[in-house]
Design an enzyme around this catalytic site. Structure first.
Site, PDB file in Angstrom:
ATOM      1  N   SER A 201       0.854  -1.190   0.000  1.00  0.00           N
ATOM      2  CA  SER A 201       0.000   0.000   0.000  1.00  0.00           C
ATOM      3  C   SER A 201       0.888   1.237   0.000  1.00  0.00           C
ATOM      4  O   SER A 201       1.702   1.406  -0.909  1.00  0.00           O
ATOM      5  CB  SER A 201      -0.949  -0.031   1.211  1.00  0.00           C
ATOM      6  OG  SER A 201      -1.835   1.073   1.189  1.00  0.00           O
ATOM      7  N   THR A 202       0.794   2.082   1.016  1.00  0.00           N
ATOM      8  CA  THR A 202       1.562   3.321   1.045  1.00  0.00           C
ATOM      9  C   THR A 202       3.064   3.041   0.963  1.00  0.00           C
ATOM     10  O   THR A 202       3.600   2.269   1.741  1.00  0.00           O
ATOM     11  CB  THR A 202       1.259   4.098   2.340  1.00  0.00           C
ATOM     12  OG1 THR A 202      -0.143   4.289   2.441  1.00  0.00           O
ATOM     13  CG2 THR A 202       1.974   5.445   2.347  1.00  0.00           C
ATOM     14  N   HIS A 229      -2.714  -1.274  -3.141  1.00  0.00           N
ATOM     15  CA  HIS A 229      -3.845  -0.379  -2.915  1.00  0.00           C
ATOM     16  C   HIS A 229      -3.680   0.854  -3.789  1.00  0.00           C
ATOM     17  O   HIS A 229      -2.812   1.695  -3.527  1.00  0.00           O
ATOM     18  CB  HIS A 229      -3.924   0.047  -1.446  1.00  0.00           C
ATOM     19  CG  HIS A 229      -4.173  -1.079  -0.495  1.00  0.00           C
ATOM     20  ND1 HIS A 229      -3.968  -0.967   0.858  1.00  0.00           N
ATOM     21  CD2 HIS A 229      -4.630  -2.337  -0.706  1.00  0.00           C
ATOM     22  CE1 HIS A 229      -4.280  -2.111   1.451  1.00  0.00           C
ATOM     23  NE2 HIS A 229      -4.679  -2.956   0.510  1.00  0.00           N
ATOM     24  N   MET A 322      -0.347   1.066   5.002  1.00  0.00           N
ATOM     25  CA  MET A 322      -1.194   1.341   6.155  1.00  0.00           C
ATOM     26  C   MET A 322      -2.131   0.170   6.424  1.00  0.00           C
ATOM     27  O   MET A 322      -2.452  -0.606   5.535  1.00  0.00           O
ATOM     28  CB  MET A 322      -2.047   2.589   5.895  1.00  0.00           C
ATOM     29  CG  MET A 322      -1.273   3.864   5.740  1.00  0.00           C
ATOM     30  SD  MET A 322      -2.393   5.267   5.499  1.00  0.00           S
ATOM     31  CE  MET A 322      -1.244   6.524   4.960  1.00  0.00           C
ATOM     32  N   ASP A 325      -4.230  -5.070   6.066  1.00  0.00           N
ATOM     33  CA  ASP A 325      -4.607  -5.925   4.946  1.00  0.00           C
ATOM     34  C   ASP A 325      -3.465  -6.890   4.623  1.00  0.00           C
ATOM     35  O   ASP A 325      -2.296  -6.501   4.583  1.00  0.00           O
ATOM     36  CB  ASP A 325      -4.925  -5.053   3.726  1.00  0.00           C
ATOM     37  CG  ASP A 325      -5.600  -5.824   2.608  1.00  0.00           C
ATOM     38  OD1 ASP A 325      -6.199  -6.891   2.886  1.00  0.00           O
ATOM     39  OD2 ASP A 325      -5.544  -5.349   1.461  1.00  0.00           O
TER      40      ASP A 325
END
Length: 385
Positions: A201-202, A229, A322, A325
């Site tokens: 993600s991030t 993401h 973040m 998940d």
């Protein structure tokens, strides 16, 4: 020129003071909307509301923001031009780029990440649509709060300073103040993996490109499936970057296409990606179901589906991001006899997803980003320690 400034932060800041957010956007509607959201949060305050990148550069030293929300398209000085000037003036400024979902803006956002922006956020085409505005609000506040954690870390007495983002490198990691409990690691599974699944993600785009650039021999032997993401259009651009970085075929996955070794399959923005059996082979299955872990695409659906196809022969890698998940899916992979590797905290932009997996005790290894590819190669070669 429309400029709204809050009083500058005092030199003696503490971790209990709210994050100071500078909003830079030529749309008065967007500035007003974001300002209301920020001011409604007890741990944030609007430090300035500015119309152009030039305003941001000129007022930065007076405003002293912790986080800047920077629009891409603005008069006088656009976001991508203002970004390096802002970071040159304030080394530890957290910059989050904001843009509408166009191919051009997606490309610019990727460039901004390489120049030191911490993250990006897609703006809805219309804030009048309640659901779109709510998703935008949720994502924006989460990014500001989580990425702003580095400011609170810096404010703690005796804390080491956070390094400034460097050109063409990932932004400085977000560290957590509390001392973490010792991480319990487990043995790698006994089965040689036949697939590599990755969640991020991030900070993920840069981490993924660094990882796949060193995974060539592994990619040649097995399929690589990735969930990052990311919204539509952005995933299209990311797939192109992954193809160049790996020198292997990489693209957004297509519903119903066969899964083959030698290829990288990326979950398209806005759709979950799973793998399903098809006779002796396996196919991609995309669905438009509800968000999982507040994400779409989400990592857990990919991880869990891999077990149905490859059983214990699954190796999962959880990179910076973040939330949590991938942790639930990782647990099921381990329960089925597979293995999980997580990126370590020091090399992660945000140690949320990999930290959740590591702290759950499901990881066989927790490694710096630059050591993951070599470890993956050794695991596929039969190493079990």
């Amino acid at each position: 020129m429309s400029v709204a400034l809050a009083s500058a932060a005092t030199p003696e800041t503490t971790r209990y003071e709210p994050l100071r957010v500078m909003i830079v956007d030529d749309s008065v509607v967007i500035r007003g909307l974001i300002s209301r959201w920020i001011e409604a949060e007890p741990d944030m305050v609007v430090a300035a509301s500015l119309r152009t990148g030039l305003d941001a550069v000129n007022h930065l030293e007076r405003v002293k923001p912790d986080v800047a929300l920077l629009d891409i398209e603005m008069p006088e000085l656009d976001g991508i031009s203002a970004l390096p000037q802002l970071l040159a003036k304030q080394r530890n400024l957290v910059v989050i780029m904001a843009s509408t979902l166009t191919r051009r803006n997606a490309e610019i956002s990727f460039k901004a990440l390489s120049l030191g922006a911490a993250d990006y956020i897609p703006k809805p085409e219309s804030t009048r649509e309640t659901s779109a505005a709510e998703i935008f609000r949720h994502d924006l506040l989460q990014k500001v709060r989580t990425l702003g954690a580095r400011v609170r870390r810096k404010a703690q007495p005796g804390a080491a300073p956070v390094a400034a983002p460097a050109v063409a490198r990932a932004p400085a990691p977000v560290h957590h103040a509390a001392a973490a409990a010792p991480i319990v690691k487990r043995a790698f599974g006994l089965t040689v993996p036949r697939v590599l699944v990755i969640g991020s993600s991030t900070g993920g785009p840069q981490a993924l490109m660094a990882l796949v650039s060193d995974l060539g021999p592994v990619i040649d032997r097995v399929p690589v499936l990735i969930t990052q993401h990311m919204p539509p259009t952005f995933t299209t651009i990311l797939a192109e970057h992954l193809a160049r970085a790996s020198n292997r075929p990489a693209r957004e996955a297509v519903d119903g296409e066969p899964v083959r070794a030698g290829r990288i399959y990326l979950a398209p923005g806005g759709r979950h990606m799973r793998v399903v059996k098809n006779g002796a082979g396996m196919d991609i299955a995309l669905d438009d179901g509800p968000a999982v872990n507040f994400c779409k695409p989400a990592v857990d659906p990919l991880f869990i589906s891999a077990i149905d196809v490859w059983q214990s022969a699954v190796l999962a890698v959880i990179l910076t991001g973040m939330g949590s998940d991938g942790m639930r899916g990782g647990k099921e992979i381990v329960a089925a006899g597979g293995s999980v590797i997580a990126q370590d905290e020091a090399s992660s932009v945000v140690w949320g997803m990999p930290g959740a997996a590591a702290n759950a005790g499901i990881c066989a290894a927790v490694l710096p980003l630059n050591q993951i590819a070599s470890k993956v190669a050794r695991v596929f070669a039969g190493e079990r320690s």
